[in-house]
Design an enzyme around this catalytic site. Structure first.
Site, PDB file in Angstrom:
ATOM      1  N   SER A  86      30.092  41.358  31.845  1.00 57.75           N
ATOM      2  CA  SER A  86      30.267  42.247  32.904  1.00 57.75           C
ATOM      3  C   SER A  86      29.412  42.697  34.070  1.00 57.75           C
ATOM      4  O   SER A  86      29.360  43.816  34.268  1.00 57.75           O
ATOM      5  CB  SER A  86      30.966  43.530  32.284  1.00 57.75           C
ATOM      6  OG  SER A  86      32.352  42.980  31.522  1.00 57.75           O
ATOM      7  N   HIS A 109      27.096  29.523  23.709  1.00 52.21           N
ATOM      8  CA  HIS A 109      27.975  30.474  24.607  1.00 52.21           C
ATOM      9  C   HIS A 109      28.957  31.228  23.303  1.00 52.21           C
ATOM     10  O   HIS A 109      29.519  30.591  22.416  1.00 52.21           O
ATOM     11  CB  HIS A 109      28.802  30.043  25.787  1.00 52.21           C
ATOM     12  CG  HIS A 109      29.287  31.318  26.376  1.00 52.21           C
ATOM     13  ND1 HIS A 109      30.408  31.986  25.997  1.00 52.21           N
ATOM     14  CD2 HIS A 109      28.794  31.998  27.491  1.00 52.21           C
ATOM     15  CE1 HIS A 109      30.540  33.111  26.825  1.00 52.21           C
ATOM     16  NE2 HIS A 109      29.608  32.935  27.803  1.00 52.21           N
ATOM     17  N   ASN A 162      28.507  31.377  35.384  1.00 52.68           N
ATOM     18  CA  ASN A 162      29.366  30.580  34.576  1.00 52.68           C
ATOM     19  C   ASN A 162      30.733  30.732  34.672  1.00 52.68           C
ATOM     20  O   ASN A 162      31.107  31.564  34.672  1.00 52.68           O
ATOM     21  CB  ASN A 162      28.912  31.190  32.976  1.00 52.68           C
ATOM     22  CG  ASN A 162      29.519  30.600  32.061  1.00 52.68           C
ATOM     23  OD1 ASN A 162      30.398  29.433  32.173  1.00 52.68           O
ATOM     24  ND2 ASN A 162      29.735  30.948  30.587  1.00 52.68           N
ATOM     25  N   LYS A 183      33.121  29.301  33.480  1.00 51.89           N
ATOM     26  CA  LYS A 183      34.128  28.812  32.394  1.00 51.89           C
ATOM     27  C   LYS A 183      35.104  27.746  32.625  1.00 51.89           C
ATOM     28  O   LYS A 183      34.977  27.076  33.573  1.00 51.89           O
ATOM     29  CB  LYS A 183      34.717  30.123  31.917  1.00 51.89           C
ATOM     30  CG  LYS A 183      33.314  31.193  31.690  1.00 51.89           C
ATOM     31  CD  LYS A 183      33.832  32.620  30.940  1.00 51.89           C
ATOM     32  CE  LYS A 183      32.594  33.312  30.745  1.00 51.89           C
ATOM     33  NZ  LYS A 183      32.813  34.701  30.053  1.00 51.89           N
ATOM     34  N   GLU A 209      31.796  32.187  23.475  1.00 47.98           N
ATOM     35  CA  GLU A 209      33.135  31.693  23.276  1.00 47.98           C
ATOM     36  C   GLU A 209      33.252  30.553  22.368  1.00 47.98           C
ATOM     37  O   GLU A 209      34.052  30.068  21.971  1.00 47.98           O
ATOM     38  CB  GLU A 209      33.726  31.713  24.741  1.00 47.98           C
ATOM     39  CG  GLU A 209      34.122  32.758  25.376  1.00 47.98           C
ATOM     40  CD  GLU A 209      33.853  32.904  26.932  1.00 47.98           C
ATOM     41  OE1 GLU A 209      33.693  31.937  27.698  1.00 47.98           O
ATOM     42  OE2 GLU A 209      33.752  34.232  27.319  1.00 47.98           O
ATOM     43  N   GLU A 227      24.073  38.219  25.670  1.00 44.25           N
ATOM     44  CA  GLU A 227      25.507  38.364  26.016  1.00 44.25           C
ATOM     45  C   GLU A 227      26.066  39.210  24.616  1.00 44.25           C
ATOM     46  O   GLU A 227      26.746  38.578  23.921  1.00 44.25           O
ATOM     47  CB  GLU A 227      26.094  37.338  26.477  1.00 44.25           C
ATOM     48  CG  GLU A 227      25.556  36.301  27.705  1.00 44.25           C
ATOM     49  CD  GLU A 227      26.589  35.369  28.055  1.00 44.25           C
ATOM     50  OE1 GLU A 227      26.671  35.752  29.545  1.00 44.25           O
ATOM     51  OE2 GLU A 227      27.362  34.801  27.552  1.00 44.25           O
ATOM     52  N   GLY A 267      33.541  39.922  29.727  1.00 41.52           N
ATOM     53  CA  GLY A 267      34.915  39.801  30.270  1.00 41.52           C
ATOM     54  C   GLY A 267      35.819  41.087  29.954  1.00 41.52           C
ATOM     55  O   GLY A 267      37.070  41.226  30.356  1.00 41.52           O
TER      56      GLY A 267
HETATM   57  P1  13P Z   1      31.824  38.080  32.356  1.00 42.58           P
HETATM   58  O1  13P Z   1      30.670  38.488  33.389  1.00 42.58           O
HETATM   59  O2  13P Z   1      33.132  37.914  32.893  1.00 42.58           O
HETATM   60  O3  13P Z   1      31.928  39.474  31.299  1.00 42.58           O
HETATM   61  O4  13P Z   1      31.157  36.929  31.449  1.00 42.58           O
HETATM   62  C1  13P Z   1      29.870  36.917  30.997  1.00 42.58           C
HETATM   63  C2  13P Z   1      29.691  35.567  30.318  1.00 42.58           C
HETATM   64  O5  13P Z   1      30.213  35.253  29.267  1.00 42.58           O
HETATM   65  C3  13P Z   1      28.772  34.782  31.115  1.00 42.58           C
HETATM   66  O6  13P Z   1      28.578  33.523  30.175  1.00 42.58           O
END
Ligand code: 13P
Length: 250
Positions: free
Chosen positions: A213, A95, A9, A11, A97, A167, A173
């Site tokens: 992560s 997601h 992803n 983003k 976010e 997640e 992140g």
């Molecule tokens: P990270 O791998 O940067 O922690 O992000 C995970 C994520 O949100 C994948 O959709």
């Protein structure tokens, strides 16, 4: 178990040139990963360019969201038909976010999910608890609420086509990865919940990804857990070598 799905992803990252270079680097090596399915989810505006860069390589293309209406006066939104039109097979929905920064509810995710399934896209529905929810011992309840709410009203046939990504929000992140035991516990709960909601056979067919992560150095232990069928990767998916190392671990 199904072949692991290793999904990137991206983003809201990369320029068009970077997206094309990243996709080309992944595509060039993709043939080596017979034991895993690879997927990249670039920003909407680079989907076509990335599709071209992937060409015939065994890397699937996905989007990071979709709107639930097929067309019309919805300024700024993108329909599932448009995603199919530019070569997408997958779409990420709900997601964290989007849930936490943009206020997406289970009801909205559910609407989008039904439309995505109808269109033929494979949806990846994300669920996960906040740190304060985990600390309050509410992880299982939060996951149950998100899964039952987001998947409400699906037939068993539709349910088998859904991918679920666990997640934990505190692990996204942050570099703070869930321990393999924490991931395994939630994934086992997820499998049990899906068996209750549908039946054990359907529950066994639904791929359960872990995200938060995931890096080359922790991927093999996470992917070795019984109910972990793949990974949804943010930061590490922006480096072709790291993404491919995670795929190798799968
Ligand atoms: P990270 O791998 O940067 O922690 O992000 C995970 C994520 O949100 C994948 O959709």
């Amino acid at each position: 178990m199904a072949r692991p799905l290793i999904a990137g992803n991206w983003k809201m990252n990369t320029t068009q040139a970077e997206a094309v270079a990243l996709a080309s680097a992944i595509a060039a090596q993709a043939g080596q990963f017979e034991r895993a399915d690879l997927l990249v989810c670039p920003p909407y505006v680079y989907l076509s360019a990335v599709a071209t860069a992937i060409g015939d390589a065994p890397v699937a293309l996905g989007a990071q969201d979709a709107y639930h209406e097929p067309s019309g006066a919805f300024t700024g939104e993108i329909s599932t038909g448009m995603l199919l039109d530019v070569g997408c097979r997958y779409v990420i929905l709900g997601h964290s976010e989007r849930r936490h920064t943009l206020g997406e509810t289970n009801e909205i995710v559910n609407q989008k999910l039904k439309v995505a399934l109808q269109s033929g896209l494979i949806p990846i529905v994300c669920v996960g608890e906040l740190l304060e929810e985990r600390e309050a011992g509410r992880t299982a309840a939060v996951i149950r609420e998100q899964v039952t709410g987001s998947l409400a009203g699906l037939t068993t046939t539709d349910a088998t086509r859904v991918v679920i990504a666990y997640e934990p929000v505190w692990a996204i992140g942050t570099g703070k990865v869930a321990t393999p035991e924490q991931a395994a516990e939630v994934h086992a709960d997820l499998r049990k919940l899906l068996a209750e909601e549908y039946n054990p056979e359907v529950a066994g067919e639904i791929r359960l990804l872990y995200g938060g992560s995931v890096k080359p150095d922790n991927a093999s232990e996470l992917l070795a857990q019984e109910n972990v069928d793949g990974a949804l990767i943010g930061g590490a998916s922006l480096k072709a070598d790291d993404f491919l190392a995670i795929a190798a671990a799968g």
